[in-house]
Scaffold this active site. Structure first.
Site, PDB file in Angstrom:
ATOM      1  N   ALA A 145      -9.521  -8.960   8.569  1.00  0.00           N
ATOM      2  CA  ALA A 145     -11.097  -7.832   8.826  1.00  0.00           C
ATOM      3  C   ALA A 145     -10.852  -6.720   8.039  1.00  0.00           C
ATOM      4  CB  ALA A 145     -11.276  -7.695  10.213  1.00  0.00           C
ATOM      5  N   ALA A 164     -12.490  -7.770   2.242  1.00  0.00           N
ATOM      6  CA  ALA A 164     -12.987  -9.010   1.818  1.00  0.00           C
ATOM      7  C   ALA A 164     -13.145 -10.074   2.996  1.00  0.00           C
ATOM      8  CB  ALA A 164     -11.658  -9.633   1.045  1.00  0.00           C
ATOM      9  N   VAL A 189      -9.541   0.909   4.405  1.00  0.00           N
ATOM     10  CA  VAL A 189     -10.005   2.238   4.724  1.00  0.00           C
ATOM     11  C   VAL A 189      -9.551   3.229   3.935  1.00  0.00           C
ATOM     12  CG1 VAL A 189     -11.202   1.933   7.040  1.00  0.00           C
ATOM     13  CG2 VAL A 189      -8.721   2.632   6.865  1.00  0.00           C
ATOM     14  N   GLY A 194     -10.739   6.042  -4.604  1.00  0.00           N
ATOM     15  CA  GLY A 194     -11.234   6.491  -5.762  1.00  0.00           C
ATOM     16  C   GLY A 194     -12.781   5.864  -5.882  1.00  0.00           C
ATOM     17  N   PHE A 249     -12.849   6.102 -14.616  1.00  0.00           N
ATOM     18  CA  PHE A 249     -11.637   5.704 -13.784  1.00  0.00           C
ATOM     19  C   PHE A 249     -10.597   4.963 -15.096  1.00  0.00           C
ATOM     20  CE2 PHE A 249      -9.914   4.412  -9.898  1.00  0.00           C
ATOM     21  CZ  PHE A 249     -10.546   5.322  -9.117  1.00  0.00           C
ATOM     22  N   GLN A 259       1.576  -3.641  -8.973  1.00  0.00           N
ATOM     23  CA  GLN A 259       1.302  -2.577  -9.662  1.00  0.00           C
ATOM     24  C   GLN A 259       1.842  -0.953  -9.161  1.00  0.00           C
ATOM     25  OE1 GLN A 259      -2.990  -0.747  -9.430  1.00  0.00           O
ATOM     26  NE2 GLN A 259      -2.840  -1.344 -11.541  1.00  0.00           N
ATOM     27  N   HIS A 319       1.390   2.690  -8.951  1.00  0.00           N
ATOM     28  CA  HIS A 319       0.097   3.752  -9.215  1.00  0.00           C
ATOM     29  C   HIS A 319       0.910   5.152  -9.646  1.00  0.00           C
ATOM     30  CE1 HIS A 319      -3.156   6.405  -8.634  1.00  0.00           C
ATOM     31  NE2 HIS A 319      -3.936   5.506  -8.391  1.00  0.00           N
ATOM     32  N   LEU A 343      -1.455   8.085  -1.216  1.00  0.00           N
ATOM     33  CA  LEU A 343      -2.117   8.035  -2.505  1.00  0.00           C
ATOM     34  C   LEU A 343      -2.919   9.395  -2.876  1.00  0.00           C
ATOM     35  CD1 LEU A 343      -2.649   6.217  -5.108  1.00  0.00           C
ATOM     36  CD2 LEU A 343      -4.725   5.780  -4.006  1.00  0.00           C
ATOM     37  N   GLU A 375      -6.682   8.191  -8.294  1.00  0.00           N
ATOM     38  CA  GLU A 375      -6.781   8.156  -9.625  1.00  0.00           C
ATOM     39  C   GLU A 375      -8.072   9.014 -10.122  1.00  0.00           C
ATOM     40  OE1 GLU A 375      -5.833   4.744 -11.885  1.00  0.00           O
ATOM     41  OE2 GLU A 375      -7.805   4.528 -12.987  1.00  0.00           O
ATOM     42  N   ARG A 426      -3.061   2.137 -15.577  1.00  0.00           N
ATOM     43  CA  ARG A 426      -1.775   2.590 -14.603  1.00  0.00           C
ATOM     44  C   ARG A 426      -0.373   2.374 -15.105  1.00  0.00           C
ATOM     45  NH1 ARG A 426      -5.091   1.429  -8.767  1.00  0.00           N
ATOM     46  NH2 ARG A 426      -6.560   3.108  -9.270  1.00  0.00           N
ATOM     47  N   HIS A 451       1.625  -0.004  -5.198  1.00  0.00           N
ATOM     48  CA  HIS A 451       0.377   0.211  -5.091  1.00  0.00           C
ATOM     49  C   HIS A 451      -0.401  -0.994  -4.798  1.00  0.00           C
ATOM     50  CE1 HIS A 451      -3.442   2.366  -4.468  1.00  0.00           C
ATOM     51  NE2 HIS A 451      -4.089   1.680  -5.626  1.00  0.00           N
ATOM     52  N   GLU A 473      -7.090  -8.991  -1.688  1.00  0.00           N
ATOM     53  CA  GLU A 473      -5.911  -8.921  -2.257  1.00  0.00           C
ATOM     54  C   GLU A 473      -4.610  -9.901  -1.975  1.00  0.00           C
ATOM     55  OE1 GLU A 473      -4.430  -4.939  -2.100  1.00  0.00           O
ATOM     56  OE2 GLU A 473      -2.489  -5.270  -2.566  1.00  0.00           O
ATOM     57  N   ARG A 491      -3.974  -4.541 -12.741  1.00  0.00           N
ATOM     58  CA  ARG A 491      -5.588  -4.198 -12.354  1.00  0.00           C
ATOM     59  C   ARG A 491      -6.021  -3.117 -12.703  1.00  0.00           C
ATOM     60  NH1 ARG A 491      -7.767  -1.615  -7.711  1.00  0.00           N
ATOM     61  NH2 ARG A 491      -5.798  -0.761  -7.168  1.00  0.00           N
ATOM     62  N   SER A 525     -10.298   0.605  -9.251  1.00  0.00           N
ATOM     63  CA  SER A 525     -11.722   0.571  -8.769  1.00  0.00           C
ATOM     64  C   SER A 525     -12.229  -0.985  -8.919  1.00  0.00           C
ATOM     65  CB  SER A 525     -12.903   1.593  -9.376  1.00  0.00           C
ATOM     66  OG  SER A 525     -12.995   1.173 -10.550  1.00  0.00           O
TER      67      SER A 525
HETATM   68  C1  LIG Z   1      -4.003   4.026  -0.659  1.00  0.00           C
HETATM   69  C2  LIG Z   1      -4.985   3.108  -1.635  1.00  0.00           C
HETATM   70  C3  LIG Z   1      -5.935   3.290  -2.399  1.00  0.00           C
HETATM   71  C4  LIG Z   1      -7.000   2.490  -2.891  1.00  0.00           C
HETATM   72  N1  LIG Z   1      -7.819   2.892  -3.666  1.00  0.00           N
HETATM   73  C5  LIG Z   1      -8.635   1.850  -4.307  1.00  0.00           C
HETATM   74  C6  LIG Z   1      -9.729   2.169  -4.841  1.00  0.00           C
HETATM   75  O1  LIG Z   1     -10.196   3.183  -5.086  1.00  0.00           O
HETATM   76  N2  LIG Z   1     -10.548   1.163  -5.593  1.00  0.00           N
HETATM   77  C7  LIG Z   1     -10.287  -0.025  -5.465  1.00  0.00           C
HETATM   78  O2  LIG Z   1     -10.910  -0.985  -6.190  1.00  0.00           O
HETATM   79  N3  LIG Z   1      -9.126  -0.433  -4.839  1.00  0.00           N
HETATM   80  C8  LIG Z   1      -8.432   0.690  -4.330  1.00  0.00           C
HETATM   81  N4  LIG Z   1      -7.120   0.156  -3.703  1.00  0.00           N
HETATM   82  C9  LIG Z   1      -6.931  -1.104  -3.477  1.00  0.00           C
HETATM   83  C10 LIG Z   1      -7.792  -1.790  -2.357  1.00  0.00           C
HETATM   84  O3  LIG Z   1      -7.976  -0.840  -1.231  1.00  0.00           O
HETATM   85  C11 LIG Z   1      -7.069  -2.980  -1.782  1.00  0.00           C
HETATM   86  O4  LIG Z   1      -6.806  -4.061  -2.366  1.00  0.00           O
HETATM   87  C12 LIG Z   1      -8.487  -3.579  -0.670  1.00  0.00           C
HETATM   88  O5  LIG Z   1      -8.725  -2.833  -0.067  1.00  0.00           O
HETATM   89  C13 LIG Z   1      -7.801  -4.977  -0.041  1.00  0.00           C
HETATM   90  O6  LIG Z   1      -8.608  -5.447   1.045  1.00  0.00           O
HETATM   91  P1  LIG Z   1      -8.372  -6.525   1.663  1.00  0.00           P
HETATM   92  O7  LIG Z   1      -9.813  -7.142   2.443  1.00  0.00           O
HETATM   93  O8  LIG Z   1      -8.036  -7.771   0.921  1.00  0.00           O
HETATM   94  O9  LIG Z   1      -7.279  -6.372   2.652  1.00  0.00           O
HETATM   95  P2  LIG Z   1      -6.944  -5.255   3.704  1.00  0.00           P
HETATM   96  O10 LIG Z   1      -8.189  -4.022   3.796  1.00  0.00           O
HETATM   97  O11 LIG Z   1      -5.561  -5.094   3.682  1.00  0.00           O
HETATM   98  O12 LIG Z   1      -7.381  -6.279   5.014  1.00  0.00           O
HETATM   99  C14 LIG Z   1      -6.322  -7.277   5.506  1.00  0.00           C
HETATM  100  C15 LIG Z   1      -7.060  -7.563   6.952  1.00  0.00           C
HETATM  101  O13 LIG Z   1      -6.004  -8.878   7.282  1.00  0.00           O
HETATM  102  C16 LIG Z   1      -5.472  -8.341   8.493  1.00  0.00           C
HETATM  103  N5  LIG Z   1      -4.218  -9.206   8.679  1.00  0.00           N
HETATM  104  C17 LIG Z   1      -3.185  -9.019   7.714  1.00  0.00           C
HETATM  105  N6  LIG Z   1      -1.997  -9.769   8.412  1.00  0.00           N
HETATM  106  C18 LIG Z   1      -2.476 -10.264   9.279  1.00  0.00           C
HETATM  107  C19 LIG Z   1      -1.827 -11.340  10.283  1.00  0.00           C
HETATM  108  N7  LIG Z   1      -0.797 -11.829  10.364  1.00  0.00           N
HETATM  109  N8  LIG Z   1      -2.646 -11.760  11.517  1.00  0.00           N
HETATM  110  C20 LIG Z   1      -4.163 -11.323  11.532  1.00  0.00           C
HETATM  111  N9  LIG Z   1      -4.707 -10.485  10.750  1.00  0.00           N
HETATM  112  C21 LIG Z   1      -3.827  -9.971   9.727  1.00  0.00           C
HETATM  113  C22 LIG Z   1      -5.463  -7.028   8.723  1.00  0.00           C
HETATM  114  O14 LIG Z   1      -5.421  -6.618  10.199  1.00  0.00           O
HETATM  115  C23 LIG Z   1      -6.762  -6.708   8.057  1.00  0.00           C
HETATM  116  O15 LIG Z   1      -7.638  -6.782   8.830  1.00  0.00           O
HETATM  117  C24 LIG Z   1      -6.391   1.162  -2.881  1.00  0.00           C
HETATM  118  C25 LIG Z   1      -5.289   0.866  -2.151  1.00  0.00           C
HETATM  119  C26 LIG Z   1      -4.392   1.574  -1.717  1.00  0.00           C
HETATM  120  C27 LIG Z   1      -3.089   1.285  -0.951  1.00  0.00           C
END
Ligand SMILES: Cc1cc2nc3c(=O)[nH]c(=O)nc-3n(C[C@H](O)[C@H](O)[C@H](O)COP(=O)(O)OP(=O)(O)OC[C@H]3O[C@@H](n4cnc5c(N)ncnc54)[C@H](O)[C@@H]3O)c2cc1C
Lengths: 222, 564
Positions: free
Chosen positions: B12, B15, B46, B50, B116, B230, B232, B242, B245, B276, B344, B368, B379, B382
């Site tokens: 959740a 994505a 959360v 950037g 960026f 990656q 950072h 972090l 950027e 990066r 990162h 991701e 990557r 943003s």
């Molecule tokens: C500090 C930081 C800053 C960033 N800033 C930027 C930015 O400015 N711009 C940008 O484009 N990208 C940024 N990124 C990258 C970006 O934030 C992430 O790639 C993106 O948010 C990933 O989203 P997601 O939905 O794929 O996964 P996540 O947000 O990681 O969500 C994963 C979900 O899966 C669940 N999950 C995981 N394992 C299990 C399991 N075994 N069983 C059940 N549930 C599970 C978790 O509870 C969570 O709900 C940043 C990354 C970091 C580390």
């Protein structure tokens, strides 16, 4: 340098106090991991982002609800530090409390943008600032823990969420929201403890008063 | 316990939530479960600070965004997927606007853009420096309005149930009760995020342990391009938190101990805003060659924002300021921040096509956890949050199409018992190894041998060491024998996942004898398009990792030398 953590434990049956020595030069959360990884791996607590934005790690530190990740032990200036789970939540295990009810209550306040109009949206920086501050609630539950009447009403957080949308120039659902709130916000007696503890300084107590006034006006048809 | 939903989404974050909404928007009758190990508002997304890339500037074009992305990726991205991606980004931004995201604005009320790294023009939409936080809350709030989305928080994915290359369901531990729960499903979308906690010095949240990747990998689904991680440039020392950027996007400088803006020697045109991989390598070189500063936590580079002034920092980088004060005790208005490169982003992931489909029918991956690939070997900042929105929606829509007119396939009792047996086996472990010691050593291996500069002998050591750790893991001890909220068990399973993934990273990295994007080898310093313009595919077999390769899709842009 070390300090003592006195932690209120709960194993599903009984509750008791446990003591651990931890290094002083870290955050409370880092010290909890230190305990888990080196001393007692049965200790349970929640922790995710460790940067004060996910809202997972609120616990009571020396009675005050705070984010463990943002709290440097040295800043507490105590040799013994008491850690307890949040109040007004059921404890699941050790420092972990049940948040299901908290999130269910959020929903009652219709904390989402209600908008029927279509087409391009404009919002000036000034209009944004009207509500922006209230978007910052991380739903950590600190306010609920501090609230003397939280068990009987919505608690402060959902009201802040509602207020945030009521002030958003894109929103068209204020009336609906005030109606939804009107049965839920009268218990507050403005003790204001929630404002004291909110880690994001959102002054929930003040917000509750503002929203009450709006509900009153709305109910009276002003 | 047993549940049955047409579509089960695991994860959740941005994505997963976007996928759930995409289904519910189009169909009120299809049942959706969103299962995650954290509450939705606690996901790692959360932390994104950037911003989110999308073409809005009049001077900008989709082709230019695609080109920047492809070049940034060092030509390993699949260009058909990139073209689809850039064309959908702007729509997602406007959709989130209509759902309440508090985008930062220009004076005339339009959505504001910031520069960026590696993006030619101002193309990054943002909500101050809390972009991910606001996007997550916006999606979460939206989800509350759809009756056909059920949220299962604090459920931990342990296995997928697949028969004849078709998905039937999955198992997850209900963390609160400790009970293994069966979810039968016609389609499953994995959206569990990256694997950044493989590293010790990292920007990632504690729980980002690559679970979805590992679970799929164990079911025979290949992982793509895992060697590309990656780094950072600006992780706060010592926590790794972090410093976005956007600090440099808003005009911040990187300085060495001589107060020199050293990027002029590495990327004279883009300076601090080169991609990066380029900036991180330059910084690491400064550090190795004795031009870094030194403090109580070792070497660092200075991130100087002081010249931006308090007003701009308050308006544009409030979270950065708060974090720097809380976690490093430094106010960036007054003093430069100690930073160094930090793990990162996981470019690699579950091998899917641009419809987010795996080779298992009904199994999708997005965000991701997936490797489509639009990020290739590196990557651009943003582009990831945009990816989550665009391909979250695409995964949701495709899963919806898939489940219409489909029946459930029954999960046999034995299949469930087999999953239960596996968990019991771990739960009962009473060996002599501490899982946390294993994790710590794994982190050290990754930080030492699979960091910014890599070479043959180090990577060989890593492969060997990871094998040893995997052996030791078999003799692990779970101390907590209680059911409810047993994080000792959960963390230990996560560590098992990480060991599998680390092995895939190390083996793929060792095999790839070239330097491309984030994978930089001291012993093969050049990109080699003749032999290595191809994706790595890691398969888990009884004899360890087997690596295969797949071609890169090129539509418009032939590889050229990458200069910034
Ligand atoms: C500090 C930081 C800053 C960033 N800033 C930027 C930015 O400015 N711009 C940008 O484009 N990208 C940024 N990124 C990258 C970006 O934030 C992430 O790639 C993106 O948010 C990933 O989203 P997601 O939905 O794929 O996964 P996540 O947000 O990681 O969500 C994963 C979900 O899966 C669940 N999950 C995981 N394992 C299990 C399991 N075994 N069983 C059940 N549930 C599970 C978790 O509870 C969570 O709900 C940043 C990354 C970091 C580390």
């Amino acid at each position: 340098m070390e300090v003592i953590f006195r932690i209120k434990r709960f194993d599903g049956g009984s509750s008791y106090w446990d003591e651990f020595k931890v290094p002083i030069n870290m955050t409370v959360l880092e010290a909890l991991f230190y305990i888990k990884e080196n001393i007692d791996s049965t200790l349970a607590f929640r922790a995710f982002c460790r940067m004060g934005i996910c809202g997972s790690c609120a616990i009571r530190i020396n009675k005050k609800p705070m984010l463990a990740c943002e709290t440097q032990i040295s800043k507490l200036e105590k040799e013994t530090i008491e850690l307890e789970p949040l109040k007004n939540f059921n404890v699941i295990k050790d420092l972990v409390t049940d948040f299901e009810g908290f999130f269910k209550k959020q929903k009652l306040a219709k904390p989402y943008l209600i908008r029927k109009s279509k087409g391009e949206i404009q919002q000036t920086p000034k209009q944004l600032e009207e509500y922006y501050k209230y978007t910052l609630c991380i739903k950590c539950g600190a306010c609920v823990s501090a609230c003397p009447v939280a068990k009987r009403c919505l608690g402060p957080a959902p009201v802040v969420a509602a207020h945030r949308f009521n002030r958003d120039s894109r929103d068209e659902g204020k009336e609906e929201r005030l109606k939804a709130l009107s049965d839920h916000i009268w218990h507050c007696h403005f003790v204001s403890d929630c404002s004291e503890v909110c880690p994001k300084n959102l002054h929930p107590a003040e917000v509750v008063q503002k929203v009450r006034l709006e509900v009153l006006k709305f109910n009276l048809g002003w | 316990m047993k549940f049955r939903y047409d579509v089960v989404i695991v994860g959740a974050g941005l994505a997963g939530m976007r996928a759930a909404i995409a289904i519910a928007e189009k169909n009120e009758d299809v049942s959706v479960a969103m299962v995650s190990k954290t509450y939705p508002t606690r996901c790692h997304s959360v932390c994104a600070e950037g911003g989110t890339a999308a073409v809005f500037d009049k001077e900008d074009s989709l082709d230019l965004h695609a080109w920047d992305t492809v070049k940034g990726a060092d030509f390993l991205a699949d260009q058909d997927a990139v073209e689809l991606f850039v064309s959908e980004c702007p729509k997602e931004i406007l959709t989130l606007d209509a759902w309440g995201c508090p985008w930062s604005r220009t004076e005339d009320g339009k959505i504001a853009l910031r520069p960026f790294g590696g993006q030619s023009l101002n193309r990054t939409v943002f909500a101050k420096d809390r972009t991910g936080f606001h996007e997550v809350h916006t999606l979460y709030e939206r989800i509350l309005q759809y009756p056909n989305i059920e949220i299962f928080s604090e459920y931990f994915l342990t296995g997928l149930i697949v028969e004849n290359d078709e998905i039937k369901g999955l198992t997850a531990i209900d963390i609160k009760t400790g009970e293994l729960t069966l979810f039968e499903a016609k389609a499953v979308i994995l959206a569990t995020g990256g694997a950044g906690r493989l590293y010790g010095f990292t920007t990632y949240s504690h729980n980002v342990t690559g679970d979805g990747m590992a679970v799929a990998y164990r079911c025979g689904v290949p992982l793509k391009d895992m060697e590309f991680f990656q780094f950072h440039p600006t992780g706060l020392v010592p926590s790794g938190i972090l410093m976005t950027e956007a600090c440099r996007g808003e005009g911040g400088y990187l300085l060495n101990k001589d107060k020199e803006r050293f990027m002029k020697r590495y990327a004279p045109e883009k300076m601090e805003l080169a991609p990066r991989d380029v900036v991180a390598r330059a910084m690491w070189k400064e550090m190795i060659e004795g031009r870094a500063l030194e403090g109580e936590h070792g070497l660092y580079i200075a991130l100087d924002l002081t010249h931006l002034g308090e007003k701009k920092i308050k308006a544009r980088l409030p979270l950065i300021r708060e974090a720097a004060i809380n976690f490093a005790g430094i106010d960036p208005v007054e003093k430069p921040l100690p930073i160094k490169p930090v793990a990162h982003y996981t470019m690699g992931g579950i091998h899917v096509n641009k419809n987010c489909e795996t080779d298992v029918k009904g199994l999708y991956a997005t965000g991701e956890v997936a490797c489509i690939s639009i990020h290739g070997a590196n990557r651009l900042g943003s582009n990831s949050t945009s990816e989550c929105l665009v391909f979250g929606r695409i995964a949701g829509e495709n899963a919806l199409d898939f489940v219409l007119n489909k029946d459930f396939k029954l999960v046999k009792e034995d299949e469930f018992f087999e999953e239960e047996r596996k968990i019991e086996e771990i739960f009962n472990k009473n060996g002599s190894e501490s899982p946390y010691a294993i994790k710590k050593e794994l982190n050290e291996v990754m930080d030492n041998y699979l960091w910014i500069f890599r070479e043959e002998s180090g990577m060989k050591k890593a492969v060997q060491k990871i094998k040893e750790l995997k052996e030791r893991y078999k003799d692990v001890k779970i101390t907590d024998k209680s059911k409810s909220f047993n994080t000792d068990l959960i963390y230990t399973i996560e560590i098992g996942y990480m060991l599998d993934l680390a092995e895939a990273v190390a083996v793929c990295a060792l095999f790839r004898k070239e330097s491309r994007g984030a994978h930089y080898r001291l012993d093969y310093q050049k990109r080699d398009d003749v032999n290595w313009l191809k994706h790595s595919l890691a398969y888990k077999t009884a004899d360890g990792v087997k690596v295969d390769y797949a071609p890169v899709t090129i539509t418009k842009w032939e590889p050229v030398e990458r200069k910034y």
